[in-house]
Design a protein around this motif. Structure first.
Motif, short mmCIF file in Angstrom:
data_model
loop_
_atom_site.label_atom_id
_atom_site.label_comp_id
_atom_site.label_asym_id
_atom_site.label_seq_id
_atom_site.Cartn_x
_atom_site.Cartn_y
_atom_site.Cartn_z
N ASN A 99 3.06 4.38 -8.40
CA ASN A 99 3.76 2.85 -8.90
C ASN A 99 2.27 2.37 -9.19
O ASN A 99 2.31 1.69 -10.25
CB ASN A 99 4.32 2.43 -7.90
N LYS A 100 1.35 2.07 -8.33
CA LYS A 100 -0.04 1.43 -8.62
C LYS A 100 -0.65 2.05 -9.89
O LYS A 100 -1.23 1.17 -10.77
CB LYS A 100 -0.83 1.25 -7.34
N GLY A 101 -0.82 3.32 -9.80
CA GLY A 101 -1.57 4.05 -10.98
C GLY A 101 -0.78 3.96 -12.36
O GLY A 101 -1.54 3.45 -13.26
N PHE A 102 0.57 3.99 -12.35
CA PHE A 102 1.15 3.64 -13.46
C PHE A 102 1.03 2.14 -14.21
O PHE A 102 0.98 2.15 -15.17
CB PHE A 102 2.77 3.94 -13.29
N ARG A 103 1.06 1.41 -12.92
CA ARG A 103 1.03 0.07 -13.74
C ARG A 103 -0.38 -0.25 -14.59
O ARG A 103 -0.74 -0.97 -15.40
CB ARG A 103 0.90 -1.19 -12.65
N GLN A 104 -1.65 0.30 -13.77
CA GLN A 104 -2.74 0.41 -14.53
C GLN A 104 -2.90 1.02 -15.88
O GLN A 104 -3.23 0.46 -16.88
CB GLN A 104 -3.82 0.60 -13.44
#
Length: 199
Positions: A49-54
């Motif tokens: 989730n965090k990586g996708f947003r970045q």
């Protein structure tokens, strides 16, 4: 966010299937470019989730030229390991090492080159060239559950043993569909890079 159904209009990494058995495929992947970010997190879901947003921020204009880059599929998550070269394409992949580090990756559309890709505003995002490689992959439809991923991993291991293939990476979890697709209908693949066999 993400690609709504991973349809033909959404570019995916190119590969040829050279062998298949019991739902498992041995694939030869062509080289491609990717944007990836390493995330430290307590779980692959949190890291994804965090990586996708970045990464989504980068392709939606968070770069030095404010260029928009077309979404690809899948998004891959792979456990990062000091001894493993992580190579992924269209999926976003998530992987984890002993320290809880995961690599999340988007493949880049084939029209771009390393010279023409815009530089990310986020200095944690790396642009990388993924070489040609061979992977074993198993596809399923449903939720991203530990039980289903373990089942896929067991099928991959059985296939590798039967074909005498040596693993060259940790497992890669590739998601093809965004939140607009009901969980029970989402396409997932579990993959593993292997040392290239003679074909």
């Amino acid at each position: 966010m993400g690609c709504a159904h991973a349809q033909d209009s959404i570019e995916q990494p190119k590969y040829d299937v050279i062998k298949q058995s019991d739902g498992v495929e041995l694939r030869n992947y062509a080289p491609y470019l990717a944007a990836e970010v390493t995330i430290e997190a307590g779980s692959s879901d949190e890291a994804s989730n965090k990586g996708f947003r970045q990464l989504a921020g980068y392709i939606f204009g968070g770069n030095q030229r404010a260029d928009k880059i077309a979404m690809t599929a899948p998004v891959t998550t792979q456990a990062k390991s000091a001894s493993t070269t992580i190579a992924m394409t269209a999926p976003v992949t998530t992987s984890k090492n002993e320290d809880g580090a995961y690599t999340i990756q988007f493949s880049m559309p084939s029209k771009w080159t390393m010279d023409t890709l815009p530089i990310p505003d986020n200095d944690k995002i790396e642009l990388t060239e993924i070489p040609a490689e061979q992977r074993v992959a198993y596809r399923y439809i449903g939720t991203r559950s530990e039980a289903l991923i373990k089942e896929a991993a067991a099928k991959i291991e059985d296939f590798r043993k039967a074909e005498d293939l040596e693993a060259a990476s940790s497992l890669i979890v590739a998601g093809y569909d965004g939140p607009s697709v009901p969980q029970a209908q989402r396409r997932w693949e579990v993959m593993q890079i292997v040392k290239r066999s003679v074909q």
